[in-house]
Design a protein around this motif. Structure first.
Motif, mmCIF file in Angstrom:
data_model
loop_
_atom_site.group_PDB
_atom_site.id
_atom_site.type_symbol
_atom_site.label_atom_id
_atom_site.label_comp_id
_atom_site.label_asym_id
_atom_site.label_seq_id
_atom_site.Cartn_x
_atom_site.Cartn_y
_atom_site.Cartn_z
ATOM 1 N N LEU A 193 73.127 -107.507 -50.397
ATOM 2 C CA LEU A 193 72.412 -107.640 -49.130
ATOM 3 C C LEU A 193 72.099 -109.097 -48.799
ATOM 4 C CD1 LEU A 193 69.867 -104.668 -49.265
ATOM 5 C CD2 LEU A 193 71.770 -104.943 -47.668
ATOM 6 N N VAL A 194 71.808 -109.921 -49.822
ATOM 7 C CA VAL A 194 71.440 -111.315 -49.571
ATOM 8 C C VAL A 194 72.626 -112.263 -49.766
ATOM 9 C CG1 VAL A 194 69.032 -110.897 -50.179
ATOM 10 C CG2 VAL A 194 70.626 -111.719 -51.939
ATOM 11 N N GLY A 195 73.830 -111.702 -49.900
ATOM 12 C CA GLY A 195 75.026 -112.541 -49.995
ATOM 13 C C GLY A 195 75.248 -113.178 -51.349
ATOM 14 N N LEU A 196 74.764 -112.543 -52.414
ATOM 15 C CA LEU A 196 74.924 -113.103 -53.757
ATOM 16 C C LEU A 196 75.669 -112.146 -54.695
ATOM 17 C CD1 LEU A 196 71.489 -114.847 -54.481
ATOM 18 C CD2 LEU A 196 73.647 -115.923 -53.851
ATOM 19 N N ASP A 197 76.488 -111.249 -54.147
ATOM 20 C CA ASP A 197 77.256 -110.394 -55.034
ATOM 21 C C ASP A 197 78.194 -111.278 -55.875
ATOM 22 O OD1 ASP A 197 78.062 -110.754 -52.327
ATOM 23 O OD2 ASP A 197 79.843 -109.537 -52.675
ATOM 24 N N GLY A 198 78.258 -110.978 -57.172
ATOM 25 C CA GLY A 198 79.034 -111.801 -58.099
ATOM 26 C C GLY A 198 78.212 -112.860 -58.804
ATOM 27 N N PHE A 199 76.919 -112.967 -58.461
ATOM 28 C CA PHE A 199 76.057 -113.999 -59.053
ATOM 29 C C PHE A 199 75.136 -113.436 -60.134
ATOM 30 C CE2 PHE A 199 77.547 -116.182 -55.433
ATOM 31 C CZ PHE A 199 77.255 -117.530 -55.558
ATOM 32 N N ALA A 200 75.271 -112.169 -60.485
ATOM 33 C CA ALA A 200 74.292 -111.499 -61.336
ATOM 34 C C ALA A 200 74.039 -112.211 -62.653
ATOM 35 C CB ALA A 200 74.723 -110.059 -61.593
ATOM 36 N N GLN A 201 75.084 -112.764 -63.276
ATOM 37 C CA GLN A 201 74.925 -113.364 -64.606
ATOM 38 C C GLN A 201 74.720 -114.874 -64.556
ATOM 39 O OE1 GLN A 201 74.379 -111.317 -67.099
ATOM 40 N NE2 GLN A 201 74.671 -109.731 -65.502
ATOM 41 N N ARG A 202 74.592 -115.427 -63.381
ATOM 42 C CA ARG A 202 74.346 -116.867 -63.268
ATOM 43 C C ARG A 202 72.899 -117.174 -63.629
ATOM 44 N NH1 ARG A 202 77.903 -119.082 -59.202
ATOM 45 N NH2 ARG A 202 76.606 -120.963 -59.180
ATOM 46 N N ARG A 203 72.665 -118.417 -64.051
ATOM 47 C CA ARG A 203 71.310 -118.905 -64.312
ATOM 48 C C ARG A 203 70.800 -119.650 -63.077
ATOM 49 N NH1 ARG A 203 68.601 -117.077 -68.978
ATOM 50 N NH2 ARG A 203 70.211 -116.565 -70.517
ATOM 51 N N PRO A 204 69.502 -119.590 -62.819
ATOM 52 C CA PRO A 204 68.963 -120.245 -61.621
ATOM 53 C C PRO A 204 69.284 -121.727 -61.530
ATOM 54 C CG PRO A 204 67.368 -118.710 -62.487
ATOM 55 C CD PRO A 204 68.484 -118.760 -63.486
ATOM 56 N N ASP A 205 69.362 -122.438 -62.685
ATOM 57 C CA ASP A 205 69.616 -123.879 -62.610
ATOM 58 C C ASP A 205 71.032 -124.210 -62.151
ATOM 59 O OD1 ASP A 205 71.007 -123.174 -64.880
ATOM 60 O OD2 ASP A 205 69.847 -124.433 -66.248
ATOM 61 N N SER A 206 71.901 -123.208 -62.054
ATOM 62 C CA SER A 206 73.258 -123.439 -61.547
ATOM 63 C C SER A 206 73.376 -123.125 -60.057
ATOM 64 C CB SER A 206 74.266 -122.581 -62.323
ATOM 65 O OG SER A 206 74.128 -121.205 -61.995
ATOM 66 N N LEU A 207 72.255 -122.751 -59.433
ATOM 67 C CA LEU A 207 72.265 -122.341 -58.028
ATOM 68 C C LEU A 207 71.712 -123.441 -57.134
ATOM 69 C CD1 LEU A 207 70.820 -118.721 -58.373
ATOM 70 C CD2 LEU A 207 73.212 -119.441 -58.497
ATOM 71 N N SER A 208 72.117 -123.414 -55.891
ATOM 72 C CA SER A 208 71.540 -124.315 -54.898
ATOM 73 C C SER A 208 70.163 -123.802 -54.484
ATOM 74 C CB SER A 208 72.441 -124.378 -53.667
ATOM 75 O OG SER A 208 72.436 -123.126 -52.980
ATOM 76 N N GLY A 209 69.422 -124.625 -53.737
ATOM 77 C CA GLY A 209 68.106 -124.202 -53.272
ATOM 78 C C GLY A 209 68.177 -122.954 -52.411
ATOM 79 N N GLY A 210 69.163 -122.893 -51.537
ATOM 80 C CA GLY A 210 69.310 -121.720 -50.682
ATOM 81 C C GLY A 210 69.647 -120.478 -51.479
ATOM 82 N N GLN A 211 70.474 -120.625 -52.519
ATOM 83 C CA GLN A 211 70.814 -119.476 -53.354
ATOM 84 C C GLN A 211 69.610 -118.988 -54.141
ATOM 85 O OE1 GLN A 211 74.066 -121.358 -55.400
ATOM 86 N NE2 GLN A 211 75.630 -120.428 -54.076
ATOM 87 N N ARG A 212 68.794 -119.922 -54.653
ATOM 88 C CA ARG A 212 67.582 -119.506 -55.368
ATOM 89 C C ARG A 212 66.621 -118.768 -54.438
ATOM 90 N NH1 ARG A 212 68.390 -124.549 -57.890
ATOM 91 N NH2 ARG A 212 66.832 -125.589 -56.583
#
Length: 343
Positions: free
Chosen positions: A121-140
């Motif tokens: 729903l928020v456009g992050l399918d495929g991000f489930a196993q990522r760590r927050p420090d690897s994400l941009s501010g918008g993704q967090r």
């Protein structure tokens, strides 16, 4: 989704400061409402009182018809997103989003299915196993939003949730947020200091000042018919003038016939005029019957020029089309149909 009903709500802080005073507000199911006002106006206090973080001194808060005034935040089934992303760095994206379900005792399989849907729903399918420090501010911030909506909240509360993001990311997420809340039927209350954001995304806007609601209106009504002179100044950059009214409306050397002024409220001998930028006509210097003015600032604004003018010691906003004015230019200005409020 549930309605939010607030009745006679007041908050007085321990030092005696008034946070809210006699606030009444009903947010309809699936409605998107923005709270806006000057710093210290009470908008964040109101949001946090709805959430249960600030206890009211008097009054009641109801969610879906149930009085939750004394119910703790964790039992109100409210989703909340703050200005800072507030995601836990030691957890994966999936674990962050699943946390509310885990606290409710939802089994691992059930959590996984709902996490996948929330991330989609928020456009992050495929991000489930990522760590927050690897994400941009918008993704967090999307992770925080997914966590807020995963447990089917009675309402979604946003506390300056987009203000830490840079443009154009902020604009993109703003659009996605409106689409998401509409599609999921979320009742949403959004605090923002950005006037254009409030006007662009909300069904209705609530303007607060000094702990009191000044106006509740659609964006269109708010811009064109501010309830008070202070609202006009805050929302529409109106210049305010003291005026008197007998047979005509007079402010300094300026005079208007009664039918040349829009009265908001009953005419009184003493008035405050609000001059919206759209009411200021900029003319060549020396135009007969117009007021001498000097250009103080010029900004490009979507094909036009947003200018400030100094006339009679008052600063006015205006829109100029065509050739760009220059700071220091001597011009004339005419005020057409100011808004008149009882002083």
């Amino acid at each position: 989704m549930s309605a939010i009903d607030i009745h006679d709500l007041s908050v007085t802080f321990p030092d005696g400061t008034t946070g809210l005073a006699d606030v009444n507000l009903s947010v309809r199911p699936e409605e998107f409402v923005a709270l806006i006002g000057p710093s210290g106006s009470g908008k964040t206090t109101l949001l946090r009182t709805i959430a249960g973080f600030v206890p009211p001194s008097t009054g009641h808060v109801a969610l879906g018809g149930e009085d939750v005034t004394r119910v703790p935040p964790e039992k109100r089934r409210i989703g909340m997103v703050f200005q800072q992303h507030a995601v836990w760095p030691h957890m994966t994206v999936a674990a962050n989003v699943a946390y509310p379900l885990k606290m409710r005792g939802v089994d691992k399989r059930g959590r996984g299915e709902r996490v996948d849907r929330a991330l989609e729903l928020v456009g992050l399918d495929g991000f489930a196993q990522r760590r927050p420090d690897s994400l941009s501010g918008g993704q967090r911030q999307r992770v925080a939003l997914a966590r807020a909506i995963i447990a089917d909240p009675t309402a979604l509360l946003l506390d300056e949730a987009l203000s830490a993001l840079d443009e154009p990311l902020r604009d993109n997420l703003r659009r996605e947020l409106v689409t998401l809340t509409r599609r999921e039927g979320l009742t949403t209350v959004h605090v923002t200091h950005d006037r254009s954001e409030a006007l662009s995304i909300a069904d209705r806007v609530v303007v607060l000042d000094r702990g009191r609601i000044q106006q509740i209106a659609t964006p269109q009504d708010l811009v064109h018919r501010p309830a008070t002179a202070r609202v006009a100044a805050f929302i529409a950059d109106a210049a305010l003038l003291d005026a008197s009214f007998t047979d005509a409306v007079t402010s300094g050397t300026l005079t208007w016939a009664p039918d040349e002024v829009e009265f908001l409220g009953s005419p009184t001998p003493e008035l405050t005029l609000a001059v919206l930028p759209a009411a200021v006509e900029v003319l060549p210097a020396g135009t007969p019957g117009a007021l001498p003015a000097e250009v103080r600032s010029v900004l490009y604004d979507s094909g036009d020029w947003s200018v400030t003018l100094d006339a009679m010691g008052t600063v006015f906003r205006a829109i100029v089309r065509g050739v760009r004015p220059e700071v220091g230019d001597q011009v004339s200005m005419r005020i057409r149909r100011p808004l008149a409020y009882p002083a």
